[in-house]
Design a protein around this motif. Structure first.
Motif, short mmCIF file in Angstrom:
data_model
loop_
_atom_site.label_atom_id
_atom_site.label_comp_id
_atom_site.label_asym_id
_atom_site.label_seq_id
_atom_site.Cartn_x
_atom_site.Cartn_y
_atom_site.Cartn_z
N SER A 118 0.81 -1.20 0.00
CA SER A 118 0.00 0.00 0.00
C SER A 118 0.85 1.26 0.00
O SER A 118 1.84 1.36 0.73
N TRP A 119 0.43 2.23 -0.80
CA TRP A 119 1.07 3.54 -0.80
C TRP A 119 0.32 4.52 0.11
O TRP A 119 0.84 5.58 0.44
N ARG A 120 -0.90 4.21 0.46
CA ARG A 120 -1.77 5.21 1.07
C ARG A 120 -1.23 5.84 2.34
O ARG A 120 -1.31 7.07 2.50
N PRO A 121 -0.67 5.08 3.31
CA PRO A 121 -0.16 5.75 4.51
C PRO A 121 0.88 6.82 4.23
O PRO A 121 0.97 7.80 4.96
N SER A 122 1.67 6.64 3.17
CA SER A 122 2.67 7.65 2.83
C SER A 122 2.03 8.99 2.50
O SER A 122 2.65 10.04 2.69
N MET A 123 0.80 8.96 1.99
CA MET A 123 0.13 10.21 1.67
C MET A 123 -0.28 10.97 2.93
O MET A 123 -0.39 12.20 2.91
N PHE A 124 -0.51 10.24 4.01
CA PHE A 124 -0.90 10.86 5.28
C PHE A 124 0.30 11.11 6.19
O PHE A 124 0.24 11.97 7.06
N ASN A 125 1.37 10.34 6.01
CA ASN A 125 2.57 10.56 6.82
C ASN A 125 3.18 11.92 6.49
O ASN A 125 3.26 12.30 5.32
N PRO A 126 3.67 12.65 7.49
CA PRO A 126 4.37 13.91 7.20
C PRO A 126 5.70 13.63 6.51
O PRO A 126 6.24 12.52 6.56
N ARG A 127 6.25 14.62 5.85
CA ARG A 127 7.62 14.52 5.36
C ARG A 127 8.48 15.49 6.18
O ARG A 127 8.06 16.60 6.52
N LEU A 128 9.67 15.05 6.49
CA LEU A 128 10.52 15.77 7.44
C LEU A 128 10.85 17.18 6.97
O LEU A 128 10.95 18.10 7.77
N ARG A 129 10.99 17.36 5.67
CA ARG A 129 11.40 18.69 5.19
C ARG A 129 10.31 19.74 5.42
O ARG A 129 10.57 20.94 5.31
N ASP A 130 9.08 19.31 5.73
CA ASP A 130 8.01 20.26 6.05
C ASP A 130 7.95 20.59 7.54
O ASP A 130 7.26 21.54 7.92
N GLU A 131 8.61 19.81 8.36
CA GLU A 131 8.40 19.89 9.81
C GLU A 131 9.72 19.99 10.56
O GLU A 131 10.76 19.56 10.06
N PRO A 132 9.72 20.48 11.79
CA PRO A 132 8.58 21.07 12.52
C PRO A 132 8.41 22.53 12.14
O PRO A 132 9.07 23.03 11.22
N LYS A 133 7.54 23.22 12.87
CA LYS A 133 7.28 24.63 12.56
C LYS A 133 8.56 25.45 12.68
O LYS A 133 8.85 26.31 11.86
N ASN A 134 9.33 25.16 13.71
CA ASN A 134 10.64 25.79 13.88
C ASN A 134 11.67 24.94 13.14
O ASN A 134 12.09 23.89 13.62
N SER A 135 12.08 25.38 11.96
CA SER A 135 12.97 24.57 11.13
C SER A 135 14.33 24.34 11.80
O SER A 135 15.02 23.37 11.45
#
Length: 522
Positions: free
Chosen positions: A297-314
């Motif tokens: 399944s690929w679906r969980p990857s669509m809901f998992n965050p990607r690290l380059r977007d997080e956290p709010k404080n880079s």
């Protein structure tokens, strides 16, 4: 039924492949037409191959159906402007964009794969129904199972396109490519007949090594949904009560338990498609434009965050990476399915379901976006990126309780409807004062159902279907505020349906005979 043809045999053969759990059989690479289906095992392999198509990215394997049932509503949006989810979610879709495929996901891919299942189902029924090489009991069960799969796909087709080509015999590809659209009511009558046959002949449940197959109760829930869309409230209520009272399924004590990845076949789940990691798909030479059939399944990857977007404080990114690593986890997804701005802002703070639907802080790190952890799997060992073993939940019993509450309210008012909504709400709040509903008018209860289905079933591919059948999609979307898109400015009344893809129209002009506007897109 019409005479079988060699193309059908080739198609069935190449749809079969090996995978875990109930798809265990090694397929034959080459099977002579005159000997194929010489035994029950031959027929079972063909059924397994048909289930495999449902696992393609275009249907249940990634977010194929999610695009149509969740994106562009008020629960999910991406965390950035992404081309392959934008046309539907932002209501900018047209016939040409319907053909654009990314990772084997497009309107065209979904159309083709739904009809591939139907093509297979028709062939299997034709080949099995009077096949004396197969004993009566398994023969009936096989026909019932593929009748369900055919009904499922035609149900999706009518939801997405309305009128559409409809056939239940074995046709040549040339015959299929000239079929006009059949009216939705006629198709739904055929769907109901298939579902009723399936429910009458499929088992209540399956042994552990067969789980992932659809039981009679999966057929029953679709039948109930059809009655509700038809506003046949008493028939819908009766079917819901049949599931509640007679099926082996039961509500779990807590919402969190339903989504425990270690208990994917829990008692609340009516049907869940099983997936396994490290099992790739195969190419289908009979349909070179179609998607790959896989079992990871690929679906969980669509809901998992990607690290380059997080956290709010880079500046804390390295610290977050280390904290995740210590747990054997990673933000290794795409973040293209996150809680929408509207959904995150309105989800009740005292609702216990919130922690699985709105995650804006993880391991003490404030996040840029609110994620839906109910579909997460961050474990690097058991669930690597785009190679997850997580099942795809399709139907669960909580949905049926809320359907029963709606049917009772619409048929008779709210008096006896509380009994169905209270088991859902009582596990969602700490105290009775918080979950108890009293003294509502019929309209008040109706609006309570609108909200309860939103909170309980978020991201489970029900929302746009609900908003459309309630007749409020346009009103809801018009009042939305999105992060990147402007669906509130773009949506039009005809967006309750999809356009038939341009490629299909060019190959088969008969598709425009009954509706030259192509569902309003011309």
């Amino acid at each position: 039924m019409k005479t079988k043809n060699i193309i059908a045999y080739v198609f069935i053969i190449f749809s079969c492949f090996s995978c875990e759990k109930f798809l265990e059989e090694e397929p034959r690479a080459i099977v002579a037409p005159e000997t194929f289906f010489a035994s029950e095992n031959d027929a079972r392999q063909a059924v397994n191959g048909t289930y495999a198509i449902l696992k393609n990215n275009s249907i249940y394997g990634q977010v194929g159906l999610d695009h149509f049932y969740d994106n562009g509503a008020d629960i999910i949006e991406p965390n950035r402007s992404a081309n392959f989810v934008e046309p539907i979610g932002n209501y900018s879709l047209n016939e040409a964009l319907a053909d654009v495929s990314v990772q084997k996901m497009s309107v065209s891919d979904t159309w083709k794969d739904l009809y591939r299942v139907i093509y297979n189902a028709n062939f299997i029924i034709d080949r099995v129904a009077e096949n004396e090489a197969i004993l009566d009991a398994p023969r009936t069960e096989i026909v019932a199972e593929v009748s369900f799969l055919r009904a499922l796909c035609y149900w999706h087709i009518t939801n997405l396109w309305g009128d559409a080509p409809y056939y239940t015999e074995v046709l040549t590809l040339e015959e299929i490519s000239a079929l006009p659209r059949t009216d939705e009511e006629t198709i739904i009558n055929g769907v109901l007949a298939d579902l009723q046959f399936a429910q009458a002949n499929l088992p209540d449940s399956y042994a552990d090594d067969q789980r992932g197959r659809a039981s009679k109760w999966a057929a029953a829930i679709i039948e109930a949904k059809i009655y509700m869309k038809q506003e046949n409230w008493l028939a819908g209520l009766n079917k819901c009560n049949e599931i509640i009272d007679q099926s082996p399924h039961s509500l779990l004590p807590t919402y969190n338990e339903v989504f425990d990845p270690a208990n994917e076949y829990n008692a609340e789940i009516i049907w869940s498609l099983d997936f396994a990691r490290d099992i790739e798909g195969i190419f289908d030479p009979a349909f070179p434009g179609a998607a790959f059939a896989g079992n990871n399944s690929w679906r969980p990857s669509m809901f998992n965050p990607r690290l380059r977007d997080e956290p709010k404080n880079s500046d804390e990114r390295a610290a977050l990476r280390n904290a995740l690593s210590e747990r054997g986890e990673a933000f290794n997804g795409t973040g293209l399915q996150v809680a929408s701005k509207d959904f995150a802002e309105k989800f009740p703070m005292n609702d216990l379901r919130r922690e699985l639907n709105i995650v804006d802080n993880y391991l003490g790190f404030e996040l840029n976006f609110p994620y839906m952890a109910k579909f997460w799997n961050l474990d690097l060992e058991s669930s690597p990126r785009f190679n997850h073993s997580d099942n795809r939940m399709v139907f669960r019993l909580a949905d049926v309780y809320l359907m029963a509450a709606e049917c009772e309210n619409e048929a008779n008012g709210p008096g006896n409807a509380y009994q169905y909504i209270e088991p859902i709400r009582s596990r969602a709040y700490e105290t009775e004062a918080e979950w108890k509903l009293e003294g509502l008018s019929q309209q008040g209860f109706r609006e309570a159902i609108y909200d309860e289905r939103k909170w309980e079933l978020a991201g489970e591919a029900h929302r746009r279907y609900d908003l459309i059948r309630w007749g409020i999609l346009l009103d809801v979307v018009t009042n939305l505020e999105y992060r990147f898109w402007e669906p509130n400015l773009n949506i039009r009344p005809w967006h309750v349906k999809l356009p038939i893809p341009l490629q299909e129209l060019e190959q088969n002009p008969a598709l425009l005979e009954s509706d030259p506007t192509n569902n309003g897109y011309r």
